[in-house]
Design an enzyme around this catalytic site. Structure first.
Site, short mmCIF file in Angstrom:
data_model
loop_
_atom_site.label_atom_id
_atom_site.label_comp_id
_atom_site.label_asym_id
_atom_site.label_seq_id
_atom_site.Cartn_x
_atom_site.Cartn_y
_atom_site.Cartn_z
N ASP A 5 40.35 36.87 45.22
CA ASP A 5 40.59 38.28 44.94
C ASP A 5 40.42 39.02 46.28
OD1 ASP A 5 40.88 40.71 43.42
OD2 ASP A 5 38.74 41.03 43.64
N SER A 6 40.71 40.30 46.26
CA SER A 6 40.51 41.09 47.48
C SER A 6 39.02 41.29 47.79
CB SER A 6 41.17 42.46 47.31
OG SER A 6 40.57 43.13 46.21
N CYS B 231 43.29 38.16 40.81
CA CYS B 231 43.66 39.48 41.31
C CYS B 231 44.99 39.83 40.66
CB CYS B 231 43.80 39.41 42.82
SG CYS B 231 44.52 40.90 43.53
N GLU C 256 33.53 48.36 45.16
CA GLU C 256 33.16 47.59 46.36
C GLU C 256 31.96 48.23 47.06
OE1 GLU C 256 34.31 44.65 47.76
OE2 GLU C 256 35.61 44.31 46.04
N CYS D 99 43.09 45.21 36.43
CA CYS D 99 42.57 44.92 37.77
C CYS D 99 41.23 44.25 37.53
CB CYS D 99 42.39 46.22 38.56
SG CYS D 99 41.45 46.02 40.09
N HIS E 82 38.61 44.14 39.10
CA HIS E 82 37.42 44.95 39.41
C HIS E 82 36.97 45.78 38.19
CE1 HIS E 82 38.36 44.15 43.65
NE2 HIS E 82 37.21 44.70 43.98
#
Ligand code: DGL
Length: 300
Positions: free
Chosen positions: A11-12, A74, A173, A205, A207
């Site tokens: 993932d990012s 992701c 994040e 997403c 996240h």
């Protein structure tokens, strides 16, 4: 004894941990090598070309770490780069979008599905295509097909509203998933979906499950929240079964033990950015401990 498989995930940033958690809780015979591309987060507004390049670098790295299959944890990469990655690498890959769209189609009652995702995922229209494909493939459970509204054609199932939420990922994040900023932003992003009368909301997403309490608080109890990770686990289970069958029949070679190493571990973590920040935010978001995170520089 069942074979322990190594799954590569990326993932990012910390988002893919929401998928990893579901996998580790439900599939006991797997180990995970996780890569968070924290030096290049967020992915949410990146071009398809960039996402393909990042994906190629990361998958090459994960295969080098012994990964036998890849979970693209992701949505942004799944919606854009995954078809190219599947062509370029000879290893099974599971993305978020198709399983997530199928799950939403299965779960919706009024047929009005909403999506929250990154701008790039929304622009790709991958989820609307996924919903159409799920309907075309007839993945509808029988009871849903028989429901009155469906039978009378009063309400076709469709993705009625997609909302890009660019501020969510930087907040998460930064470790601010449970903040008053997050609540305020959630109210703004979710208002158009509420106005569209969605009965089901896809967390498009990886996240966003970290924001589920805030999203639930904003939407109330009448909207069903769908986390594609649950559908990904099911797909992974089927893939693992196939791999076992193929290996038993000699169609597949087992991975080199030397790459996997002898020491017992369940998850290993690599990032392209600051390992300390990933460990700190990851440990705040997940209850189990992330003790060691290694930094890897890719693409130089
Ligand atoms: N968690 C990722 C996704 O599922 C990427 C979000 C981002 O970096 O913008 O889309």
């Amino acid at each position: 004894m069942k074979k322990q498989r190594v799954i590569g995930m990326f993932d990012s940033g910390v988002g893919g941990l929401t998928v990893m958690k579901e996998i580790l809780e439900r599939l006991l015979d797997v180990r995970i090598v996780y890569f968070g591309d924290t030096a290049r987060v967020p992915y949410g507004n990146r071009s398809r070309e960039e996402l393909i390049r990042f994906g190629e670098e990361i998958v090459t790295f994960l295969i080098g770490q012994g990964a036998e299959m890849i979970v693209v944890a992701c949505n942004t990469s799944s919606a854009t780069a995954l078809p190219v990655l599947r062509d370029r690498f000879d290893i099974p890959m599971i993305g978020m979008v198709e399983p997530g769209a199928r799950l939403a189609v299965e779960k919706t009652i009024a047929g009005r599905i909403g999506l929250i995702a990154t701008e790039t995922t929304v622009r790709s229209k991958a989820y609307s295509s996924g919903v159409s494909r799920a309907l075309a493939k007839g993945t509808l459970p029988e009871d849903l097909v028989l429901r009155e509204a469906w039978q009378l054609g009063e309400q076709a199932i469709a993705l009625v509203k997609a909302q890009g939420c660019p501020l969510f990922v930087p907040l998460i994040e930064a470790g601010l998933a449970n903040s008053s900023e997050a609540r305020g932003i959630a109210r703004t992003y979710l208002a158009p979906l509420q106005a569209a009368g969605v009965d089901t909301l896809i967390l498009g997403c990886t996240h966003y499950p970290f924001l589920e309490p805030v999203i639930r608080e904003t939407l109330g109890e009448n909207v069903l929240i769908v986390d594609p990770a649950l559908a990904v686990v099911k797909e992974l289970e089927i893939l693992l079964q196939h791999l076992d069958d193929w290996e038993c029949s000699g169609l597949l070679e087992s991975p080199a033990a030397s790459v996997l190493g002898k020491k017992h571990w369940r998850a290993r973590y690599f990032v392209s950015g600051d390992p300390g920040l990933f460990r700190q935010v990851g440990n705040t978001l997940l209850s189990e401990g992330i003790d060691h995170v290694e930094q890897v520089v890719l693409g130089e």
